[in-house]
Write an enzyme that holds these catalytic residues in place. Structure first.
Site, mmCIF file in Angstrom:
data_model
loop_
_atom_site.group_PDB
_atom_site.id
_atom_site.type_symbol
_atom_site.label_atom_id
_atom_site.label_comp_id
_atom_site.label_asym_id
_atom_site.label_seq_id
_atom_site.Cartn_x
_atom_site.Cartn_y
_atom_site.Cartn_z
ATOM 1 N N HIS A 1 37.001 0.310 -13.887
ATOM 2 C CA HIS A 1 36.191 1.424 -13.382
ATOM 3 C C HIS A 1 36.606 1.692 -11.938
ATOM 4 O O HIS A 1 36.751 0.735 -11.155
ATOM 5 C CB HIS A 1 34.698 1.081 -13.465
ATOM 6 C CG HIS A 1 33.808 2.205 -13.035
ATOM 7 N ND1 HIS A 1 33.599 3.326 -13.817
ATOM 8 C CD2 HIS A 1 33.093 2.391 -11.894
ATOM 9 C CE1 HIS A 1 32.778 4.143 -13.168
ATOM 10 N NE2 HIS A 1 32.462 3.605 -12.013
ATOM 11 N N LEU B 1 37.429 7.709 -22.354
ATOM 12 C CA LEU B 1 36.222 8.424 -21.930
ATOM 13 C C LEU B 1 35.128 8.503 -22.986
ATOM 14 O O LEU B 1 34.168 9.244 -22.813
ATOM 15 C CB LEU B 1 36.597 9.834 -21.453
ATOM 16 C CG LEU B 1 37.560 9.869 -20.258
ATOM 17 C CD1 LEU B 1 37.771 11.298 -19.777
ATOM 18 C CD2 LEU B 1 37.059 8.988 -19.121
#
Ligand SMILES: Nc1nc2c(c(=O)[nH]1)N[C@@H](CN(C=O)c1ccc(C(=O)N[C@@H](CCC(=O)O)C(=O)O)cc1)CN2
Ligand SMILES: NCC(=O)N[C@@H]1O[C@H](COP(=O)([O-])[O-])[C@@H](O)[C@H]1O
Length: 206
Positions: A119, A100
């Protein structure tokens, strides 16, 4: 033992290509990747990197007796980006699996073309800063999309901007919640990511 050619140095070796998995969360993708390459002839998962001391991926690393590297914000963004540690582990390829933080330019340059990411949506929609985990699925459902899916792509200096390698779609149902959609997306990720990693590495290193 098959031979591997390093695309940068053109050195031919019988050594396996060593990959590091970067993850910040539960690590279900990391687990599938570790299992897939466990007895692989040419590729090995050599290091698990995380920025979250309590991340579930670190338990997965311990269960699989893999070295871990816990990174800190200051050194990652304003230091050497841990490049020396990664090179010290012989890392040649980096896989982002729910990591992240933005990969800094210095690390991108040190591993040019050898960093890929997964993703949980069909980029370019639903990507960029703030678009991770449940936030992505919430946005897809709020937009009343009829389909979602996964995008596996090369990593460049921007979030979710690198060249696409594979996209796979799945339906979004009217009664879906972020959790039910996340489960469907995870199934796609687990089925496809290890195979794409293998295909990309074979193209680059053999
Ligand atoms: N240089 C790059 N770094 C990263 C990429 C990339 O494409 N280029 N992909 C991300 C993964 N990702 C989406 O696939 C992503 C992850 C996180 C964020 C985000 O907004 N993060 C927050 C911080 C969250 C936290 O610290 O808990 C933020 O930057 O404010 C967006 C996209 C991995 N790195
Ligand atoms: N934008 C980045 C992002 O949202 N990545 C997503 O984080 C999850 C990690 O799950 P895992 O920790 O169980 O592998 C995955 O669904 C991955 O696509």
């Amino acid at each position: 033992m098959a031979q591997i050619t390093d695309s940068k140095t053109n050195n031919v070796t019988n050594k396996k290509v060593r990959i590091a998995i970067f993850a910040s969360g539960a690590g279900s993708n990391a687990k599938k990747i570790i299992e897939y390459f466990r007895k692989h002839e040419l590729v090995e998962v050599s290091l698990i990197v995380s920025n979250k001391p309590q991340a579930g991926v670190l338990h997965i690393a311990a269960e699989n007796k893999l070295p871990i590297l816990l990174i800190e914000r200051e050194r990652f963004f304003r230091g050497d980006a841990y490049i020396q540690e990664l090179k010290g582990h012989g890392i040649q390829f980096i896989v982002l699996a729910g990591f992240l933080w933005k990969i800094p330019d210095m690390l991108i340059k040190a591993f040019t073309g050898n960093i890929i990411n997964i993703h949980p949506a069909l980029l370019p929609k639903y990507g960029g800063k703030g678009m991770y985990g449940a936030f992505v699925h919430e946005a897809v459902i709020t937009a009343k999309e009829k389909e979602s899916g996964i995008t596996i792509h090369f990593v460049d200096e921007l979030y979710d901007h690198g060249d696409h390698i594979l996209q796979v779609t799945c339906p979004v149902y009217p009664n879906d919640t972020p959790a039910t959609l996340a489960h469907r997306i995870h199934e796609l990720e687990h089925a496809h990511f290890p195979l794409v990693i293998e295909e990309v590495i074979m193209k680059k290193f053999s």
